[in-house]
Write a protein that holds these residues in place. Structure first.
Motif, mmCIF file in Angstrom:
data_model
loop_
_atom_site.group_PDB
_atom_site.id
_atom_site.type_symbol
_atom_site.label_atom_id
_atom_site.label_comp_id
_atom_site.label_asym_id
_atom_site.label_seq_id
_atom_site.Cartn_x
_atom_site.Cartn_y
_atom_site.Cartn_z
ATOM 1 N N UNK A 69 0.833 -1.207 0.000
ATOM 2 C CA UNK A 69 0.000 0.000 0.000
ATOM 3 C C UNK A 69 0.869 1.259 0.000
ATOM 4 N N UNK A 70 2.033 1.159 0.611
ATOM 5 C CA UNK A 70 2.926 2.324 0.693
ATOM 6 C C UNK A 70 3.799 2.465 -0.550
ATOM 7 N N UNK A 71 4.437 1.380 -0.994
ATOM 8 C CA UNK A 71 5.421 1.461 -2.073
ATOM 9 C C UNK A 71 4.909 0.924 -3.411
ATOM 10 N N UNK A 72 3.775 0.233 -3.396
ATOM 11 C CA UNK A 72 3.243 -0.342 -4.625
ATOM 12 C C UNK A 72 3.355 -1.854 -4.639
ATOM 13 N N UNK A 73 2.498 -2.499 -5.431
ATOM 14 C CA UNK A 73 2.503 -3.972 -5.509
ATOM 15 C C UNK A 73 3.750 -4.484 -6.228
ATOM 16 N N UNK A 74 4.138 -3.816 -7.323
ATOM 17 C CA UNK A 74 5.217 -4.312 -8.171
ATOM 18 C C UNK A 74 6.553 -4.439 -7.435
ATOM 19 N N UNK A 75 7.056 -3.384 -6.763
ATOM 20 C CA UNK A 75 8.357 -3.534 -6.118
ATOM 21 C C UNK A 75 8.367 -4.563 -4.997
ATOM 22 N N UNK A 76 7.271 -4.682 -4.250
ATOM 23 C CA UNK A 76 7.225 -5.671 -3.172
ATOM 24 C C UNK A 76 7.237 -7.084 -3.751
ATOM 25 N N UNK A 77 6.481 -7.312 -4.826
ATOM 26 C CA UNK A 77 6.477 -8.627 -5.453
ATOM 27 C C UNK A 77 7.837 -8.984 -6.041
ATOM 28 N N UNK A 78 8.465 -8.036 -6.734
ATOM 29 C CA UNK A 78 9.765 -8.316 -7.335
ATOM 30 C C UNK A 78 10.818 -8.608 -6.265
ATOM 31 N N UNK A 79 10.808 -7.834 -5.192
ATOM 32 C CA UNK A 79 11.761 -8.080 -4.108
ATOM 33 C C UNK A 79 11.513 -9.447 -3.470
ATOM 34 N N UNK A 80 10.248 -9.794 -3.279
ATOM 35 C CA UNK A 80 9.911 -11.083 -2.669
ATOM 36 C C UNK A 80 10.359 -12.244 -3.545
ATOM 37 N N UNK A 81 10.165 -12.120 -4.847
ATOM 38 C CA UNK A 81 10.575 -13.185 -5.752
ATOM 39 C C UNK A 81 12.093 -13.351 -5.783
ATOM 40 N N UNK A 82 12.809 -12.240 -5.720
ATOM 41 C CA UNK A 82 14.271 -12.320 -5.679
ATOM 42 C C UNK A 82 14.738 -13.027 -4.400
ATOM 43 N N UNK A 83 14.127 -12.683 -3.272
ATOM 44 C CA UNK A 83 14.477 -13.340 -2.007
ATOM 45 C C UNK A 83 14.144 -14.825 -2.069
ATOM 46 N N UNK A 84 12.981 -15.154 -2.630
ATOM 47 C CA UNK A 84 12.560 -16.557 -2.728
ATOM 48 C C UNK A 84 13.541 -17.370 -3.574
ATOM 49 N N UNK A 85 13.943 -16.827 -4.717
ATOM 50 C CA UNK A 85 14.872 -17.558 -5.584
ATOM 51 C C UNK A 85 16.211 -17.777 -4.883
ATOM 52 N N UNK A 86 16.726 -16.725 -4.230
ATOM 53 C CA UNK A 86 17.990 -16.864 -3.516
ATOM 54 C C UNK A 86 17.888 -17.827 -2.343
ATOM 55 N N UNK A 87 16.784 -17.753 -1.591
ATOM 56 C CA UNK A 87 16.598 -18.646 -0.447
ATOM 57 C C UNK A 87 16.454 -20.093 -0.895
ATOM 58 N N UNK A 88 15.814 -20.315 -2.043
ATOM 59 C CA UNK A 88 15.674 -21.679 -2.561
ATOM 60 C C UNK A 88 17.043 -22.282 -2.879
ATOM 61 N N UNK A 89 17.915 -21.476 -3.451
ATOM 62 C CA UNK A 89 19.285 -21.939 -3.694
ATOM 63 C C UNK A 89 19.982 -22.240 -2.377
ATOM 64 N N UNK A 90 19.772 -21.385 -1.374
ATOM 65 C CA UNK A 90 20.372 -21.631 -0.062
ATOM 66 C C UNK A 90 19.911 -22.947 0.536
#
Length: 404
Positions: A69-90
């Motif tokens: 609601x504060x920063x927008x749907x797009x940046x939060x989703x993109x950041x979350x997906x990047x974290x998810x991909x990196x965490x999956x590799x971890x």
């Protein structure tokens, strides 16, 4: 091809985001014993990758909604997906249980795919059309839990337990690219500051409709959690079934949910949100009450049990898309916060119903206690819907009263 999107996403993008959010919970379940063996950890500790993951996703939904609601749907989703991909590799590279659990917690960021997809839909279209689109998205919530463990089991058998997490990493990367290219920002009125946003929260918290819709969702899904907690024990005690047949029967409730969600997609543009919610709750309650009655009359068999519970899936498929749309429509400018908070309540309520079902069910009362718990939860969802209906009736009467 790699240009950033500047228009609303296609529905398939939101369906895939929802599907991967759910796959992340259960796709690797067939690998749990081998994870415990490979990392030399107690099975109960490894099981935290499920129970702890649920708790983390409940908290993250409360956080990610306001962030979007504060920063927008797009940046939060993109950041979350990047974290998810990196965490999956971890997770895939982990050589001890604590490293594995640390990255498993970070994987929880993918829950934004489910929570914010709902908010994106509500940003794009009015409430009734949102309920229709959410019906089609909800079909992914039915099919992914059935197909996920099957896919994970195949990966485990041919490539080992780490393969599922490499698959998660690939999914995260593909979804990141897809959202970059297709998911433009839909929150056109973000809050200027967190302070300004927090000042608007009391609007949501004070809304009786929001709590009515949210409790309706929590109790409706709670019946499903009660089923998952109690059905395997009941079937083991009462019926002689192979694991394969049991798995097929357990999937009937998800098939009912998929069909109910499809009906929601077809009907939501023609009927009001509350109409579909009430239909769904009535269908679930009637099916469970009929099952209990048949058990009392002596028809104690698997067809009676699973025939009754399939109505819960059907009823939830009719209820949840409209209840979701209703909760987010109470204060449209806080759709992300509403989606996150109602989603967290649903997960938390499911955990409580799972725990309560485990306490109530015994070897002697098995089937009756299971159907009774599910009927109680479904009926509580109906009461919550009636509460919203009562608010609507009160406000309708107040607007028709003319001053003297």
């Amino acid at each position: 091809m790699f240009a950033a999107a500047n228009s609303p996403p296609k529905l398939i993008t939101l369906i895939l985001l929802t599907a991967v959010s759910i796959l992340s919970l259960n796709m690797f379940l067939p690998s749990l014993p081998n994870i415990a063996s490979a990392l030399q950890a107690d099975y109960g500790l490894v099981n935290l990758s499920i129970a702890g993951y649920l708790a983390i996703t409940a908290v993250l939904q409360i956080v990610m909604g306001p962030l979007s609601d504060r920063f927008g749907r797009r940046p939060v989703l993109l950041a979350s997906l990047a974290i998810f991909a990196g965490a999956s590799l971890g997770c895939a590279l982990a050589n001890d249980i604590w490293t594995f659990l640390f990255f498993r917690v970070l994987q929880g960021a993918i829950i934004s795919g489910m929570a914010l997809s709902r908010a994106v839909i509500r940003d794009m279209v009015p409430a009734q059309e949102a309920a229709s689109l959410l019906g089609y998205v909800s079909m992914a919530m039915a099919l992914a839990p059935m197909l996920g463990p099957m896919f994970g089991g195949v990966l485990e058998e041919f490539f080992g337990w780490r393969a599922s997490f490499y698959a998660f990493m690939v999914m995260g990367i593909v979804l990141y690219w897809l959202c970059w290219a297709d998911l433009g920002e839909t929150n056109v009125t973000p809050s200027e500051t967190f302070t300004a946003q927090f000042r608007t929260y009391p609007e949501l918290i004070r809304s009786r409709r929001f709590w009515g819709y949210s409790f309706c969702m929590a109790f409706s899904v709670g019946a499903f959690y009660a089923f998952l907690a109690g059905a395997p024990l009941v079937v083991e005690r009462l019926f002689s079934m192979s694991p394969a047949i049991l798995g097929l029967c357990l999937g009937t409730i998800s098939l009912g949910f998929a069909f109910g969600s499809f009906l929601s997609g077809r009907l939501a543009r023609r009927y009001s949100l509350l109409t579909l919610i009430m239909w769904g709750r009535i269908v679930a309650c009637i099916g469970l009450a009929a099952g209990l009655m048949l058990f009392v009359l002596g028809f104690v068999n698997a067809a009676t049990l699973f025939g009754a519970t399939i109505f819960v899936g059907l009823g939830n498929g009719l209820t949840l898309p409209s209840a979701n749309a209703g909760a987010m429509s109470v204060r449209p400018h806080l759709a992300g916060s509403a989606s996150g908070l109602s989603g967290a309540m649903t997960v938390g309520g499911g955990a409580v119903l799972t725990w309560a079902t485990g306490l109530v069910i015994t070897e002697t009362n098995g089937a009756y206690a299971l159907l009774g718990m599910m009927l109680f939860s479904s009926a509580a969802g109906l009461v919550s819907a009636l509460y919203v209906w009562r608010i609507d009736m009160q406000e309708a009467r107040s607007t028709t009263v003319q001053p003297e």
